[in-house]
Design an enzyme around this catalytic site. Sequence first.
Site, PDB file in Angstrom:
ATOM      1  N   SER A 104      -9.848  -0.324   7.179  1.00 28.64           N
ATOM      2  CA  SER A 104      -9.284  -0.224   5.827  1.00 28.64           C
ATOM      3  C   SER A 104      -8.614  -1.469   5.276  1.00 28.64           C
ATOM      4  CB  SER A 104      -8.298   0.928   5.761  1.00 28.64           C
ATOM      5  OG  SER A 104      -9.008   2.120   5.615  1.00 28.64           O
TER       6      SER A 104
ATOM      7  N   SER B 243      -9.688   2.071   2.952  1.00 29.29           N
ATOM      8  CA  SER B 243      -8.806   2.810   2.096  1.00 29.29           C
ATOM      9  C   SER B 243      -7.779   1.940   1.359  1.00 29.29           C
ATOM     10  CB  SER B 243      -8.045   3.857   2.921  1.00 29.29           C
ATOM     11  OG  SER B 243      -7.207   3.229   3.862  1.00 29.29           O
TER      12      SER B 243
ATOM     13  N   LYS C 246       0.869  -1.178   0.000  1.00 23.27           N
ATOM     14  CA  LYS C 246       0.000   0.000   0.000  1.00 23.27           C
ATOM     15  C   LYS C 246       0.906   1.228   0.000  1.00 23.27           C
ATOM     16  CE  LYS C 246      -3.838   2.061   2.657  1.00 23.27           C
ATOM     17  NZ  LYS C 246      -4.741   1.907   3.808  1.00 23.27           N
TER      18      LYS C 246
END
Length: 498
Positions: free
Chosen positions: A178, A154, A79
């Site tokens: 997330s 997210s 990420k």
Amino acid sequence: MSEIHLLSTEQLITGLQDKQFSSLELTEHYLKRIDALDGKINSFITHTSETARAQAQAADEMRAQGDKRRLLGIPMAHKDIFCTQGVLTTCGSKMLHNFVSPYNATIVSNIDKAGMISLGKLNMDEFAMGSDNSSSYYGTVQNPWNLERVPGGSSGGSAAAVAAGFVPVATGSDTGGSIRQPASFCGLTGIKPTYGRVSRFGMIAYASSLDQAGSMGKSAKDCAYLLQPMIGHDPRDATSIKHDMPDYVQDLNDAEAAAGDKPFEGLRIGVAKEYFSEGLDSEVEQAVRAALKQYEDLGATIVEVNITDPEITLATYYMLAPAEASSNLSRFDGVRFGYRCENPTDLIDLYTRSRSEGFGPEVQRRILTGTYALSAGYFDAYYTKAQRIRRLIVKDFDEAFADCDVIASPTSPTAAYKLSEDLDPASMYLGDVYTIAVNLAGLPALSQPVGLTSDGLPIGLQLIGQYWQESKLLSTAHLFQQHTDHHLQHSLIAKETV
Ligand code: GLN
């Protein structure tokens, strides 16, 4: 070779050991898929193909010389919230559009040391604020199961990339859901460990008392493989905690070896009516209840427990997380790094315009709410009160765990939705209703796939555990996955060969 990306991490490890393919071939396979198909889903912000090839070649040589690290030569991706030395690290924001990190996050170094190959940096909501990846400066991400749907957020890029068969596993971060919510939207397993289990050093901060990194993969075992090198005490993160170091994969194997035909005999699963409240989609509820029935058929006992009213939890989270964000994000001022406005007239103009132009609307909304909550005159009424409620949430979980071993709930009230102009922020926040309490309490939790809606969209079940019980959560999901095949379903994009 054309379907190599449908294999589990364990099968990839065996394939490398048995010389069915080399790490370079494996890496090329994934890179080719990303090249051909990521245009459809936009899961990557940055590619590191050249270094990946070089690392894969080096991994093959080390393996030939007898290097036995089990993850040696296995591809993955990060990420874009994790700092990667010499590689662009944007956190999904224009603010960091030019930020090449001078150092690695601890988990990035640890995963490197385990011998894994990073294929690049994955798209995400700006500064991890969001639930559908729509706040990314680098464009929305499409769900590989249905390109008209969001992947969740997210960690939307991480979930989409794994579900598309671009990487077997990916890192994510979870401040209020997330990892778990995008895992649920994309038919994956994803785990957020106990707060303090994984170092936050080099993970760009959103709400420091809630942020925790974790792993995402197709199965609980895939998650166990990637989580292993991530955990451990780090002197560079004052909130990382010294604790015993389990071997997750071994724990899963042991649990499997010990399991009879009723593997969950003795396991008490707590179910709270608060988690089956108004707003829960009926197909999601059905799939979650059906999974709970399967757990029961496999020997588990369902017990009723009470947890804090999710509406109160939601209000608490959306007070504390923005307050911490307003403080954390004050470091982005256009002076030291990141975006700087053109031709500032003076210092105040430099700060104001750099921040107004560099941050997107969702991030600005959070900074404003958070700053308001922390301002003199409102601090006690909002921030202090929310902190007190946080204590009560912890207490309620403590009491619930007196009667059960794990708590189960839907991960999200709905399956993946379509992006629409009229989705106001407050409705998006409501989607976090089942995931945020876990972060406020610092508990570990995972999401596992438990079926599809009539439109073919994945549904997730959340399992919450007591502090430090990642092994228990992973082995519970793993044993369930030994008896079911929800985790073996593939998205549309994963089914495409290139
Ligand atoms: N959707 C939640 C938020 O926007 C959670 C985000 C996260 O876990 N990073 O705050």
